[in-house]
Design a protein around this motif. Structure first.
Motif, PDB file in Angstrom:
ATOM      1  N   SER A   7       2.508  10.162 -11.247  1.00  0.00           N
ATOM      2  CA  SER A   7       1.073  10.282 -11.506  1.00  0.00           C
ATOM      3  C   SER A   7       0.742  10.275 -12.993  1.00  0.00           C
ATOM      4  N   GLU A  25       1.972   6.399  -7.106  1.00  0.00           N
ATOM      5  CA  GLU A  25       0.926   7.252  -7.666  1.00  0.00           C
ATOM      6  C   GLU A  25       1.187   8.727  -7.385  1.00  0.00           C
ATOM      7  N   ARG A  26       1.908   9.044  -6.323  1.00  0.00           N
ATOM      8  CA  ARG A  26       2.283  10.448  -6.064  1.00  0.00           C
ATOM      9  C   ARG A  26       3.429  10.882  -6.953  1.00  0.00           C
ATOM     10  N   GLN A  47       0.830  -1.208   0.000  1.00  0.00           N
ATOM     11  CA  GLN A  47       0.000   0.000   0.000  1.00  0.00           C
ATOM     12  C   GLN A  47       0.865   1.258   0.000  1.00  0.00           C
ATOM     13  N   ARG A  48       1.891   1.280   0.840  1.00  0.00           N
ATOM     14  CA  ARG A  48       2.787   2.445   0.897  1.00  0.00           C
ATOM     15  C   ARG A  48       3.498   2.648  -0.441  1.00  0.00           C
ATOM     16  N   LEU A 104      -5.629  -1.949  -0.726  1.00  0.00           N
ATOM     17  CA  LEU A 104      -5.228  -1.215  -1.929  1.00  0.00           C
ATOM     18  C   LEU A 104      -6.398  -0.530  -2.624  1.00  0.00           C
ATOM     19  N   PRO A 105      -6.106   0.637  -3.242  1.00  0.00           N
ATOM     20  CA  PRO A 105      -7.131   1.352  -4.002  1.00  0.00           C
ATOM     21  C   PRO A 105      -7.243   0.872  -5.445  1.00  0.00           C
ATOM     22  N   ASP A 129       1.022   3.999  -3.030  1.00  0.00           N
ATOM     23  CA  ASP A 129       0.784   5.422  -2.761  1.00  0.00           C
ATOM     24  C   ASP A 129       1.955   6.257  -3.258  1.00  0.00           C
ATOM     25  N   TYR A 130       3.176   5.789  -2.987  1.00  0.00           N
ATOM     26  CA  TYR A 130       4.366   6.521  -3.434  1.00  0.00           C
ATOM     27  C   TYR A 130       4.410   6.591  -4.956  1.00  0.00           C
TER      28      TYR A 130
END
Length: 305
Positions: free
Chosen positions: A237, A233-234, A226-227, A263-264, A230-231
């Motif tokens: 992007s 996608e930031r 998950q982390r 997860l998204p 997130d990283y």
């Protein structure tokens, strides 16, 4: 060192690696078409449990079992013997690049730069970020030991590869056009997560689950994934992430269910039988053997990749 390069010969690769508990090897049948849409045929697979890792007699025997002497041989370097880092591409002339990379990497690895063998892959730019490079820094003694073992066993070693690029080759086969994909491989309590976009390996992360097992291990894995998602996608992007693909293992469905909670993005189990023709190797119907062979399959996709 020819990690990312290969000589021009007839197509068809064999791949060999030391994995937890033994030595595994396989060979893909030569194909007339190397197009990404062609289905590779696994011609042979062998697994030697509790085999001495770099003993020449073992390497020779397993290579003979899979017919490696008639193919181009790739050996995967043990994951404990190299590190990967991403650095900004230095603004230097081509002839100065290698020295500049060694200078950049020396403070980022946990062994002395004088003992490092370095190779690199370019990373695609985007989002106004400067060009960057994906660096593999390997421990030279380990590279020499692997090469020497193959030479003693009279094996035609052509390429030394790493698991990150092998896993990326499989990711390339899973990615829809214009989307990035993540691939997760868990073996025991250790994991490798890669993010691919088109032909490019964008990011990789190792997941350390030492000391954990069962639900606790999968919670730790899911949190780390998950982390990392997130990283990604930031920081990237402009590469939309389609989904996470999970490599085969004995309880892959349990792991998938845990990842879905965290997860998204969608999570899908990899069906190796849809990517490779496994009909000639019944052993590879076993998820445990598929897990062991996963990076060998990716490494052997070198030409198609």
């Amino acid at each position: 060192m020819a990690w990312f390069k290969s000589k021009a010969k007839n197509p068809g690769y064999a791949a060999l690696a030391v994995v937890p508990g033994g030595v595994a090897a396989l060979r893909l049948a030569p194909v007339l078409s190397l197009a990404a849409t062609a289905t590779p045929v696994v011609a042979a697979y062998a697994w030697h449990e509790n085999a001495p890792s770099l003993q020449a007699s073992v390497l020779s025997q397993i290579a003979q079992e899979i017919g490696a002497r008639e193919a181009r041989l790739i050996c995967l370097l043990d994951i404990e013997h190299y590190q990967t880092v991403v650095v900004d591409a230095p603004s230097v002339a081509d002839e100065e690049l290698r020295a500049a990379l060694r200078w950049k990497v020396k403070e980022l690895i946990n062994f002395h730069i004088d003992d490092a063998v370095i190779d690199h892959l370019p990373l695609p730019g985007g989002g106004g970020r400067p060009p960057s490079l994906y660096i593999v820094a390997a421990q030279a003694p380990a590279v020499r030991a692997l090469a020497q073992a193959c030479q003693t066993a009279d094996l035609p070693l052509e390429v030394i590869d790493v698991r990150e690029t092998a896993q990326h080759h499989i990711g390339m086969r899973l990615a829809p056009a214009d989307y990035a994909v993540a691939v997760l491989h868990i073996e025991g309590d250790q994991g490798l997560l890669t993010f691919s976009f088109g032909d490019d390996l964008i990011l990789s992360r190792r997941i350390d689950g030492r000391g954990a097992s069962g639900d606790f291990l999968y919670d730790r894995v899911a949190l780390e994934v998950q982390r990392s998602v997130d990283y990604f996608e930031r920081q990237h992007s402009w590469f939309p992430l389609a989904k996470l693909h999970v490599a085969p293992q004995a309880d892959a469905q349990v792991l998938r269910n845990k990842l879905v909670e965290y997860l998204p993005v969608g999570v899908e189990l990899i069906d190796l039988a849809s990517l490779f023709n496994l009909s000639a190797v019944p052993a590879l119907s076993d998820p445990l053997q598929q897990n062991r062979a996963f990076h060998l399959l990716g490494a052997a996709l070198r030409d198609a990749a």
